[in-house]
Design a protein around this motif. Structure first.
Motif, PDB file in Angstrom:
ATOM      1  N   GLU A 179       5.579 -11.468   6.219  1.00  0.00           N
ATOM      2  CA  GLU A 179       6.598 -12.458   6.611  1.00  0.00           C
ATOM      3  C   GLU A 179       6.255 -13.111   7.943  1.00  0.00           C
ATOM      4  N   GLN A 182       3.419 -15.536   7.443  1.00  0.00           N
ATOM      5  CA  GLN A 182       3.857 -16.724   6.718  1.00  0.00           C
ATOM      6  C   GLN A 182       4.581 -17.695   7.645  1.00  0.00           C
ATOM      7  N   THR A 183       5.478 -17.169   8.462  1.00  0.00           N
ATOM      8  CA  THR A 183       6.188 -18.027   9.414  1.00  0.00           C
ATOM      9  C   THR A 183       5.219 -18.702  10.369  1.00  0.00           C
ATOM     10  N   ASN A 357       6.832 -22.233   1.711  1.00  0.00           N
ATOM     11  CA  ASN A 357       5.746 -21.473   2.330  1.00  0.00           C
ATOM     12  C   ASN A 357       4.386 -22.022   1.921  1.00  0.00           C
ATOM     13  N   ARG A 397       3.319 -15.782   0.799  1.00  0.00           N
ATOM     14  CA  ARG A 397       4.178 -14.690   0.321  1.00  0.00           C
ATOM     15  C   ARG A 397       4.360 -14.734  -1.193  1.00  0.00           C
TER      16      ARG A 397
END
Length: 475
Positions: A179, A182-183, A357, A397
């Motif tokens: 996570e 990905q951010t 994403n 993700r």
């Protein structure tokens, strides 16, 4: 057995109870255990050559029946017997113990036998740990290591399994950081368009095109610009490409503006003695044509055709930037932002962006598959992200890790790989060495290529330590 009245006994305070005269057992202290472990390590290390010699020339031959137990056979053993009064030329662990007793160093007591054995085994197995660690985390190539370190500088957490040279695994980063990675990918990719967001979707892309288009309008309106030969050639291409590219060349605003600009240029070029390499045009005319071209490119079903259009726009913008230093800085900022937005839109259409994403792996594959130069090399461009994503197989993700095969199939392949001597994948799965701590170990090995590179000496020490319990009994 009858009671012997003369036997030494201790009488307790209670009448009629007798306690044998036996010393109470005392647990060895920590310093004693450490001393026994150190003793075992030293004697084990010094005795390893002798243990290997004895294993090769006595224990194994006796086991296979090539010689009788205790038989002195061969020049080597005869020399050892004559010169050192022992069975081997090199001293064994037992020989080292005897030499120590001669100078007053006594072996540990029986209560400390376990600690001593631990030292003997440790001296053989500990040197193997660097090699084992290198195998488990995997050895990267110089290229993959550079890519991993650059990605880590940008804030990504990378798994050693992505970086190793042998069968790297596509992953979302180090275990537990999917996570966060990905951010970070979404933020860095969107930042290249001039606006940072945590998720990228079609609404974000539409807003960027609208905002950047307005910025270009404000920059071009009310000005006259000088364009040079490359831009003139681009205008001629627009006017001549109606047959090849009817999707945009037939659009009236595009073709008409190009024809008008070329007509003015031809009038000027037709004057006696004129050899024009550049001429002035209204900013509004250039921007009207640019907006129409952009709209045609975005609505085109052919991305190859769309990029032909974008390249024409880019040539004209480059000409303006080249001939107008006073606005070169603004153009140098706007153009990469616009091009990065184009890239993200292309990736979105190719399903490389889902659920907001971005897949940096897909981004890198897309950029590598085109022959066109998508972006100029500036600090805001996202081609570096694509390169890192492709090199490290950094997935989003929503993408599966490794492959789309089932867990059973992946395990089967890993087991098969291990059986043929390349079990890094299986080892990394079983030992959970895909996290950030294991990556730090991998970096350590990358900075020290000689550590754990050879297992010859550690293997010899380990063999010597393991061989001692197998040896024939020594007097």
């Amino acid at each position: 057995m009858p009671f012997e009245p003369d036997a030494p006994v201790k009488t307790s305070s209670k009448r009629g109870e007798f306690v044998p005269d036996i010393e109470e057992y005392q647990t060895p202290s920590i310093p004693q255990r450490l001393g026994a472990t150190a003793y075992g390590a030293v004697t084990g290390l010094l005795g390893t050559p002798g243990e290997l010699e004895k294993l090769a020339f006595q224990t194994v031959p006796e086991f296979v029946g090539a010689k009788e137990p205790g038989e002195v056979k061969g020049l080597r053993q005869a020399t050892a017997k004559k010169l050192f009064d022992r069975e081997t030329i090199f001293p064994t662990t037992k020989d080292i113990e005897r030499y120590g007793q001669k100078i007053g160093i006594e072996p540990p007591s029986e209560e400390l036998a376990g600690a001593r054995t631990l030292g003997e085994l440790g001296v053989g197995t500990l040197p193997m740990l660097p090699k084992i660690g290198r195998v488990v985390v995997g050895t990267p190539t110089q290229t993959s290591e550079r890519a991993a370190r650059r990605a880590e500088e940008l804030g990504f957490k990378i798994s050693p399994a992505q970086v190793r040279g042998d069968e790297p695994i596509p992953m979302k980063g180090a275990t537990g950081f999917a996570e966060q990675n990905q951010t970070k990918a979404n933020e860095l990719a969107s930042r290249g368009t001039g606006k940072q967001v945590s998720e990228i979707d079609d609404k974000f892309l539409a807003e960027r095109f609208k905002t950047l288009g307005s910025d270009f309008d404000n920059l071009y309106q009310g000005r006259r610009f000088t364009i040079d030969t490359p831009a003139i050639n681009a205008l001629q291409a627009i006017a001549q490409m109606e047959t090849q590219l009817p999707g945009f060349a037939a659009v009236t605003p595009v073709k008409q503006e190009a024809i008008n600009l070329l007509r003015n240029y031809q009038i000027m070029a037709g004057r006696p003695g004129a050899v024009p390499s550049s001429f002035a045009v209204d900013g509004e005319a250039l921007q009207r044509m640019s907006n129409a071209l952009t709209q045609a490119a975005r609505s085109s079903s052919s991305r190859g055709q769309a990029h032909e259009i974008y390249n024409i726009i880019d040539v004209i913008d480059e000409s303006v930037e080249r001939n107008h230093p006073q606005i070169a800085k603004q153009l140098a900022e706007l153009r990469p932002k616009y091009r990065n937005t184009i890239i993200l839109e292309d990736l979105y259409r190719k399903a490389g962006i889902r659920q907001g994403n971005i897949s940096l792996e897909d981004l890198g594959d897309m950029l590598a598959s085109t022959n066109k130069q998508y972006v100029r090399r500036t600090g805001m461009d996202i081609d570096e992200l694509g390169k890192l994503g492709r090199e490290l197989r950094l997935r989003a993700r929503w993408q599966p890790e490794g492959s789309t095969a089932s867990a059973a199939e992946q395990t089967g392949r890993a087991l098969g790989t291990a059986l043929i001597g390349r079990g890094a994948d299986l080892a990394s799965q079983l030992m959970r060495s895909r996290g950030s701590v294991a990556r730090r170990a991998q970096r350590f090995y990358a900075d020290r290529p000689n550590v754990g590179a050879s297992a010859t000496l550690p293997a010899a020490l380990a063999t010597g330590a393991a061989a001692r319990p197998l040896q024939t009994t020594e007097d």
